[in-house]
Design a protein around this motif. Structure first.
Motif, PDB file in Angstrom:
ATOM      1  N   PHE A 155      -5.146  -2.704  12.881  1.00 23.51           N
ATOM      2  CA  PHE A 155      -4.411  -1.678  12.132  1.00 23.51           C
ATOM      3  C   PHE A 155      -2.989  -2.136  11.799  1.00 23.51           C
ATOM      4  O   PHE A 155      -2.538  -2.008  10.660  1.00 23.51           O
ATOM      5  CB  PHE A 155      -4.373  -0.384  12.951  1.00 23.51           C
ATOM      6  CG  PHE A 155      -3.484   0.677  12.361  1.00 23.51           C
ATOM      7  CD1 PHE A 155      -3.750   1.215  11.114  1.00 23.51           C
ATOM      8  CD2 PHE A 155      -2.369   1.126  13.059  1.00 23.51           C
ATOM      9  CE1 PHE A 155      -2.921   2.187  10.561  1.00 23.51           C
ATOM     10  CE2 PHE A 155      -1.538   2.090  12.529  1.00 23.51           C
ATOM     11  CZ  PHE A 155      -1.813   2.625  11.280  1.00 23.51           C
ATOM     12  N   VAL A 156      -2.262  -2.661  12.774  1.00 20.29           N
ATOM     13  CA  VAL A 156      -0.857  -3.031  12.553  1.00 20.29           C
ATOM     14  C   VAL A 156      -0.794  -4.445  11.981  1.00 20.29           C
ATOM     15  O   VAL A 156      -1.002  -5.441  12.684  1.00 20.29           O
ATOM     16  CB  VAL A 156      -0.055  -2.968  13.866  1.00 20.29           C
ATOM     17  CG1 VAL A 156       1.389  -3.407  13.628  1.00 20.29           C
ATOM     18  CG2 VAL A 156      -0.092  -1.560  14.441  1.00 20.29           C
ATOM     19  N   GLN A 157      -0.556  -4.520  10.686  1.00 18.15           N
ATOM     20  CA  GLN A 157      -0.431  -5.810  10.027  1.00 18.15           C
ATOM     21  C   GLN A 157       0.312  -5.644   8.705  1.00 18.15           C
ATOM     22  O   GLN A 157       0.426  -4.536   8.177  1.00 18.15           O
ATOM     23  CB  GLN A 157      -1.793  -6.434   9.762  1.00 18.15           C
ATOM     24  CG  GLN A 157      -2.711  -5.612   8.874  1.00 18.15           C
ATOM     25  CD  GLN A 157      -3.997  -6.360   8.556  1.00 18.15           C
ATOM     26  OE1 GLN A 157      -3.981  -7.453   7.986  1.00 18.15           O
ATOM     27  NE2 GLN A 157      -5.133  -5.776   8.945  1.00 18.15           N
ATOM     28  N   GLU A 158       0.829  -6.760   8.209  1.00 16.44           N
ATOM     29  CA  GLU A 158       1.508  -6.757   6.912  1.00 16.44           C
ATOM     30  C   GLU A 158       0.481  -7.033   5.827  1.00 16.44           C
ATOM     31  O   GLU A 158      -0.149  -8.084   5.826  1.00 16.44           O
ATOM     32  CB  GLU A 158       2.594  -7.842   6.900  1.00 16.44           C
ATOM     33  CG  GLU A 158       3.474  -7.805   5.670  1.00 16.44           C
ATOM     34  CD  GLU A 158       4.582  -8.851   5.752  1.00 16.44           C
ATOM     35  OE1 GLU A 158       5.574  -8.605   6.443  1.00 16.44           O
ATOM     36  OE2 GLU A 158       4.425  -9.919   5.132  1.00 16.44           O
ATOM     37  N   LYS A 159       0.315  -6.071   4.927  1.00 19.67           N
ATOM     38  CA  LYS A 159      -0.711  -6.196   3.898  1.00 19.67           C
ATOM     39  C   LYS A 159      -0.151  -5.655   2.584  1.00 19.67           C
ATOM     40  O   LYS A 159       0.549  -4.624   2.596  1.00 19.67           O
ATOM     41  CB  LYS A 159      -1.949  -5.395   4.322  1.00 19.67           C
ATOM     42  CG  LYS A 159      -3.244  -5.876   3.707  1.00 19.67           C
ATOM     43  CD  LYS A 159      -4.427  -5.241   4.438  1.00 19.67           C
ATOM     44  CE  LYS A 159      -5.726  -5.859   3.939  1.00 19.67           C
ATOM     45  NZ  LYS A 159      -6.885  -5.326   4.699  1.00 19.67           N
ATOM     46  N   ILE A 160      -0.454  -6.297   1.484  1.00 22.78           N
ATOM     47  CA  ILE A 160       0.043  -5.837   0.188  1.00 22.78           C
ATOM     48  C   ILE A 160      -1.114  -5.430  -0.706  1.00 22.78           C
ATOM     49  O   ILE A 160      -2.244  -5.893  -0.535  1.00 22.78           O
ATOM     50  CB  ILE A 160       0.894  -6.929  -0.504  1.00 22.78           C
ATOM     51  CG1 ILE A 160       0.056  -8.199  -0.713  1.00 22.78           C
ATOM     52  CG2 ILE A 160       2.143  -7.222   0.293  1.00 22.78           C
ATOM     53  CD1 ILE A 160       0.753  -9.257  -1.511  1.00 22.78           C
ATOM     54  N   ASN A 161      -0.822  -4.542  -1.665  1.00 17.51           N
ATOM     55  CA  ASN A 161      -1.870  -4.101  -2.601  1.00 17.51           C
ATOM     56  C   ASN A 161      -1.906  -5.001  -3.840  1.00 17.51           C
ATOM     57  O   ASN A 161      -1.199  -6.015  -3.907  1.00 17.51           O
ATOM     58  CB  ASN A 161      -1.651  -2.634  -2.987  1.00 17.51           C
ATOM     59  CG  ASN A 161      -0.321  -2.415  -3.700  1.00 17.51           C
ATOM     60  OD1 ASN A 161       0.322  -3.362  -4.188  1.00 17.51           O
ATOM     61  ND2 ASN A 161       0.113  -1.162  -3.744  1.00 17.51           N
ATOM     62  N   ASP A 162      -2.714  -4.634  -4.817  1.00 20.62           N
ATOM     63  CA  ASP A 162      -2.882  -5.451  -6.015  1.00 20.62           C
ATOM     64  C   ASP A 162      -1.600  -5.599  -6.816  1.00 20.62           C
ATOM     65  O   ASP A 162      -1.449  -6.529  -7.609  1.00 20.62           O
ATOM     66  CB  ASP A 162      -3.973  -4.837  -6.912  1.00 20.62           C
ATOM     67  CG  ASP A 162      -5.330  -4.867  -6.230  1.00 20.62           C
ATOM     68  OD1 ASP A 162      -5.503  -5.694  -5.298  1.00 20.62           O
ATOM     69  OD2 ASP A 162      -6.200  -4.064  -6.616  1.00 20.62           O
ATOM     70  N   LYS A 163      -0.670  -4.667  -6.630  1.00 17.84           N
ATOM     71  CA  LYS A 163       0.602  -4.714  -7.353  1.00 17.84           C
ATOM     72  C   LYS A 163       1.700  -5.418  -6.565  1.00 17.84           C
ATOM     73  O   LYS A 163       2.868  -5.411  -6.955  1.00 17.84           O
ATOM     74  CB  LYS A 163       1.050  -3.290  -7.700  1.00 17.84           C
ATOM     75  CG  LYS A 163       0.063  -2.556  -8.614  1.00 17.84           C
ATOM     76  CD  LYS A 163       0.527  -1.141  -8.894  1.00 17.84           C
ATOM     77  CE  LYS A 163      -0.467  -0.425  -9.806  1.00 17.84           C
ATOM     78  NZ  LYS A 163      -0.091   0.984 -10.057  1.00 17.84           N
ATOM     79  N   GLY A 164       1.308  -6.005  -5.427  1.00 20.07           N
ATOM     80  CA  GLY A 164       2.282  -6.737  -4.618  1.00 20.07           C
ATOM     81  C   GLY A 164       3.154  -5.859  -3.753  1.00 20.07           C
ATOM     82  O   GLY A 164       4.154  -6.324  -3.213  1.00 20.07           O
ATOM     83  N   LYS A 165       2.784  -4.592  -3.611  1.00 17.93           N
ATOM     84  CA  LYS A 165       3.572  -3.659  -2.799  1.00 17.93           C
ATOM     85  C   LYS A 165       3.039  -3.618  -1.370  1.00 17.93           C
ATOM     86  O   LYS A 165       1.829  -3.620  -1.148  1.00 17.93           O
ATOM     87  CB  LYS A 165       3.527  -2.245  -3.401  1.00 17.93           C
ATOM     88  CG  LYS A 165       4.011  -2.162  -4.851  1.00 17.93           C
ATOM     89  CD  LYS A 165       5.484  -2.500  -4.963  1.00 17.93           C
ATOM     90  CE  LYS A 165       5.974  -2.318  -6.397  1.00 17.93           C
ATOM     91  NZ  LYS A 165       7.397  -2.705  -6.532  1.00 17.93           N
ATOM     92  N   LEU A 166       3.970  -3.530  -0.411  1.00 18.80           N
ATOM     93  CA  LEU A 166       3.605  -3.487   0.999  1.00 18.80           C
ATOM     94  C   LEU A 166       2.962  -2.140   1.339  1.00 18.80           C
ATOM     95  O   LEU A 166       3.494  -1.089   0.986  1.00 18.80           O
ATOM     96  CB  LEU A 166       4.859  -3.689   1.847  1.00 18.80           C
ATOM     97  CG  LEU A 166       4.675  -4.056   3.322  1.00 18.80           C
ATOM     98  CD1 LEU A 166       3.918  -5.370   3.473  1.00 18.80           C
ATOM     99  CD2 LEU A 166       6.037  -4.143   3.999  1.00 18.80           C
ATOM    100  N   LEU A 167       1.800  -2.187   2.011  1.00 17.33           N
ATOM    101  CA  LEU A 167       1.094  -0.950   2.354  1.00 17.33           C
ATOM    102  C   LEU A 167       1.703  -0.274   3.575  1.00 17.33           C
ATOM    103  O   LEU A 167       2.087  -0.943   4.537  1.00 17.33           O
ATOM    104  CB  LEU A 167      -0.382  -1.250   2.633  1.00 17.33           C
ATOM    105  CG  LEU A 167      -1.215  -1.790   1.481  1.00 17.33           C
ATOM    106  CD1 LEU A 167      -2.657  -2.009   1.925  1.00 17.33           C
ATOM    107  CD2 LEU A 167      -1.174  -0.840   0.289  1.00 17.33           C
TER     108      LEU A 167
END
Length: 316
Positions: free
Chosen positions: A69-81
């Motif tokens: 669950f705790v991780q750095e992940k970005i969406n298709d637009k490059g935004k941090l989730l």
């Protein structure tokens, strides 16, 4: 799940394992400056564990139980989730979007290794929190430590040079603090009663131990230095309410902190030190009525001054 305790000893060379990587900063000291020791919080240790599980089982593993669950992940637009999007993404990947709308907590417990092991603070409505069965303490260096301030340059300028000669013509200067060598000991407890609420399993416990060792080896970066697991002790109790406690005080490193200070020197490599587990193993022998098992993993380059063969385990 039984209650237990963990003692994890690791070394660091040529880096600062406890600083903000975005800023030049000296090592973090909890003890007074004259004491000389530095300390590590549990944050980087948990990151090592989580990143190892992500790389080991990127699809969540068997029955999709080991998502992180705790991780750095970005969406298709490059935004941090954020937390809500991360949780929704896990629920979608395991086909439980509808259930998650009513009970996200149970979905994350069932499918996230780090939620069952470390707990969770879910600040998205409906909010909830869960205390993790595994709680790490601070890791303290076993000897005085000095960090060094170093400076260098990179060949690339920060901006292009234009046709008329304007812009940067020289590379960028960088500065950093670095730690030549240090050995740290970190304790942790595993609470069987908390595990009943988080559904942490014996399989989660074995994955945690493996991730502590291999995750430390796996996650390397110049700023964090070269990190090496040295000793891992896991004591599992048959009595859920018994705990030895302060395992880090039951092992000694030679020369000890006082000898290094008296000599006006600091250790510079693993070959300069050795470890003694006599007091720890004596307590284990004395309290066999409370202990289900004791296991020890050691790096082959570590010198141990006593016989640990009855407890030694093969490395992963």
């Amino acid at each position: 799940m039984n209650s237990g305790e963990i003692l994890f000893v690791k070394s660091v060379k040529d880096g600062i394992p406890n600083r903000d990587p975005l800023n030049d900063s000296d090592a973090r000291r909890l003890f007074p400056e004259e004491d000389g020791r530095i300390s590590l919080s549990d944050v980087s240790i948990k990151r090592d564990v989580r990143d190892f599980v992500i790389d080991l089982e990127s699809d969540g593993g068997k029955d999709s139980k080991n998502h992180i669950f705790v991780q750095e992940k970005i969406n298709d637009k490059g935004k941090l989730l954020g937390r809500g999007s991360l949780a929704a993404g896990i629920a979608k990947s395991v086909g439980k979007e509808k259930k998650a709308k009513e009970d996200m907590k149970s979905v994350l417990i069932e499918h996230c290794f780090d939620v069952r092991t470390f707990g969770i603070v879910y600040s998205v409505k409906p909010k909830f929190n869960l205390t993790g069965p595994v709680q790490f303490g601070w890791a303290h260096s076993l000897h005085p430590v000095d960090t060094q301030y170093v400076q260098g340059t990179v060949v690339m300028p920060s901006t292009d040079t234009t046709d008329d000669g304007e812009g940067k013509t020289q590379g960028t200067i960088w500065t950093s603090y670095t730690l030549p060598f240090a050995v740290f000991a970190m304790p942790a407890v595993i609470n069987a009663k908390a595990a009943e609420h988080s559904d942490m399993t014996p399989e989660d416990q074995e994955l945690l131990l493996r991730a502590l060792w291999q995750g430390t080896q796996h996650r390397q970066a110049r700023g964090r230095g070269q990190q090496q697991p040295l000793i891992l002790v896991h004591i599992e109790y048959s009595d859920p309410f018994y705990r030895i406690g302060y395992l880090e005080d039951l092992i000694t490193m030679s020369p000890d902190a006082g000898e290094w200070k008296a000599a006006g020197k600091l250790p510079s490599s693993l070959q300069d030190v050795s470890f003694d587990l006599t007091r720890l193993l004596a307590v284990v022998a004395e309290r066999q009525d409370k202990i289900a098992q004791c296991r020890i993993w050691t790096h082959p380059g570590v010198t141990i001054n006593n016989d640990i063969q009855p407890w030694q385990q093969p490395l992963w």
